[in-house]
Write a protein that holds these residues in place. Structure first.
Motif, short mmCIF file in Angstrom:
data_model
loop_
_atom_site.label_atom_id
_atom_site.label_comp_id
_atom_site.label_asym_id
_atom_site.label_seq_id
_atom_site.Cartn_x
_atom_site.Cartn_y
_atom_site.Cartn_z
N GLY A 1 14.91 9.09 15.18
CA GLY A 1 13.86 10.11 15.27
C GLY A 1 14.40 11.48 14.90
O GLY A 1 13.74 12.26 14.19
N TYR A 2 15.59 11.77 15.40
CA TYR A 2 16.25 13.04 15.02
C TYR A 2 16.54 13.06 13.52
O TYR A 2 16.29 14.06 12.84
CB TYR A 2 17.55 13.22 15.80
CG TYR A 2 18.39 14.35 15.27
CD1 TYR A 2 18.08 15.68 15.56
CD2 TYR A 2 19.47 14.09 14.43
CE1 TYR A 2 18.83 16.71 15.05
CE2 TYR A 2 20.23 15.13 13.91
CZ TYR A 2 19.91 16.43 14.22
OH TYR A 2 20.65 17.46 13.70
N LEU A 3 17.05 11.95 12.99
CA LEU A 3 17.37 11.89 11.56
C LEU A 3 16.12 12.03 10.69
O LEU A 3 16.16 12.66 9.63
CB LEU A 3 18.07 10.57 11.24
CG LEU A 3 19.49 10.39 11.81
CD1 LEU A 3 19.99 8.98 11.51
CD2 LEU A 3 20.44 11.44 11.25
N LYS B 1 0.83 -1.21 0.00
CA LYS B 1 0.00 0.00 0.00
C LYS B 1 0.86 1.26 0.00
O LYS B 1 0.35 2.37 -0.03
CB LYS B 1 -0.91 0.00 1.23
CG LYS B 1 -1.85 -1.18 1.30
CD LYS B 1 -2.77 -1.11 2.50
CE LYS B 1 -2.03 -1.37 3.80
NZ LYS B 1 -2.95 -1.47 4.97
N GLY B 2 2.16 1.08 0.04
CA GLY B 2 3.12 2.18 0.13
C GLY B 2 4.37 1.63 0.79
O GLY B 2 4.53 0.41 0.92
N ALA B 3 5.25 2.53 1.19
CA ALA B 3 6.52 2.09 1.77
C ALA B 3 6.87 2.90 3.02
O ALA B 3 6.47 4.06 3.14
CB ALA B 3 7.64 2.22 0.74
N ILE B 4 7.61 2.25 3.91
CA ILE B 4 8.07 2.91 5.13
C ILE B 4 9.56 2.64 5.29
O ILE B 4 9.99 1.48 5.26
CB ILE B 4 7.32 2.40 6.37
CG1 ILE B 4 5.82 2.70 6.23
CG2 ILE B 4 7.87 3.05 7.65
CD1 ILE B 4 4.97 2.11 7.34
N VAL B 5 10.33 3.70 5.42
CA VAL B 5 11.76 3.58 5.73
C VAL B 5 11.90 3.79 7.23
O VAL B 5 11.50 4.81 7.78
CB VAL B 5 12.59 4.61 4.95
CG1 VAL B 5 14.04 4.61 5.44
CG2 VAL B 5 12.53 4.31 3.46
N VAL B 6 12.45 2.78 7.91
CA VAL B 6 12.59 2.78 9.37
C VAL B 6 14.02 3.16 9.73
O VAL B 6 14.97 2.49 9.30
CB VAL B 6 12.25 1.40 9.96
CG1 VAL B 6 12.43 1.40 11.47
CG2 VAL B 6 10.82 0.99 9.58
N LEU B 7 14.17 4.22 10.51
CA LEU B 7 15.50 4.68 10.91
C LEU B 7 15.79 4.23 12.34
O LEU B 7 15.03 4.51 13.26
CB LEU B 7 15.59 6.20 10.80
CG LEU B 7 15.34 6.77 9.39
CD1 LEU B 7 15.57 8.27 9.39
CD2 LEU B 7 16.22 6.09 8.35
#
Length: 256
Positions: free
Chosen positions: A117-119, A24-30
């Motif tokens: 989270g900062y990035l 359904k889309g994409a998520i980049v996890v940092l």
């Protein structure tokens, strides 16, 4: 794990989790400053289970490839030391490369935790191809108001975080009304991580629900129409008026 190549040619690894059906889309996890450890892989897997292509780049590979640290004091200290050695330009390039690798699945959200989270907040204004950015308890954000956000941005903080004072969060809200900021009573940094002693289930669930709603809105759907004379509705009316005026010339969009 997969291998990605940044724009300057250097290679780094990433953890990829695919959804059971068409994405359904994409998520980049940092990641936090502890590598793509079991917790970050679990977070990535959870997003994939919800129907998104999810990729977590190993942002410490340039300093120590394949690092996976825990949450004891020695590991936290080592992680902080590794972060100090990272080249910020390299990290932004790796985030951009990961977004480019994910965008075939649709719109892309950036979600980061701790250092990530900062990035997520910093990269949101400096990389291309993002629908939104979401950051959890990123140190250094609320003390630096920065420029107006270029994409929708959501932030989560614990009100008992000794590194991010509640007063600074309030000041940040006042200076950055274009950012959605939520704070959670009784929660500290790491409240979302069930491998940490600071884990708080209620805060983690509330933040997750807001994160999911944010991703649904900006990755899967269209932004909602706000009430008349406010927000998106008012902007739509302004845009309509602008188009009528612009029809008489060919000067292009107005410069800011």
């Amino acid at each position: 794990m997969i291998e990605l190549t940044a724009g300057d040619g250097h290679k780094f690894s990433a953890y990829r989790a695919d959804p059971p059906d068409a994405p359904k889309g994409a998520i980049v996890v940092l990641q936090e400053g502890l590598g793509v450890n079991p917790h970050i892989r679990a977070v990535t897997n959870a997003f994939a289970a919800q129907g998104y292509l999810a990729i977590a780049p190993s942002l410490l590979d340039s300093v120590k490839p394949g690092v996976e640290l825990g949450y004891d004091e020695a590991s936290l200290s080592e992680g902080a030391n590794l972060i100090r050695q990272v080249d910020n330009a390299n990290v932004l390039g790796e985030i951009q490369t990961t977004i480019d690798a994910a965008k075939s699945a649709g719109k892309v959200a950036l979600v980061g935790y701790g250092w990530g989270g900062y990035l997520a907040y910093a990269a949101g204004n400096r990389v291309n191809g993002l629908a939104c950015a979401i950051g959890y308890y990123g140190g250094g954000i609320v003390s630096n108001y920065g420029e107006k956000r270029k994409i929708p941005t959501l932030l989560h903080f614990g009100e008992n975080d000794p590194i991010i004072p509640l007063e600074e969060m309030s000041q940040f809200r006042a200076h950055r009304p274009d950012v959605s900021v939520f704070s959670y009573p009784g929660a500290a940094s790491g409240f979302n991580c069930d491998a940490c002693g600071s884990y708080q289930a209620d805060a983690a669930q509330a933040a997750l629900e807001r994160t999911q709603a944010w991703i649904f809105q900006y990755v899967e759907g269209q932004p909602p129409i706000a009430l008349k004379n406010s927000g998106a509705y008012a902007q739509a009316k302004v845009d309509k008026k602008k188009k009528k005026k612009e029809a008489a010339d060919d000067l292009g969009p107005q410069m800011d």
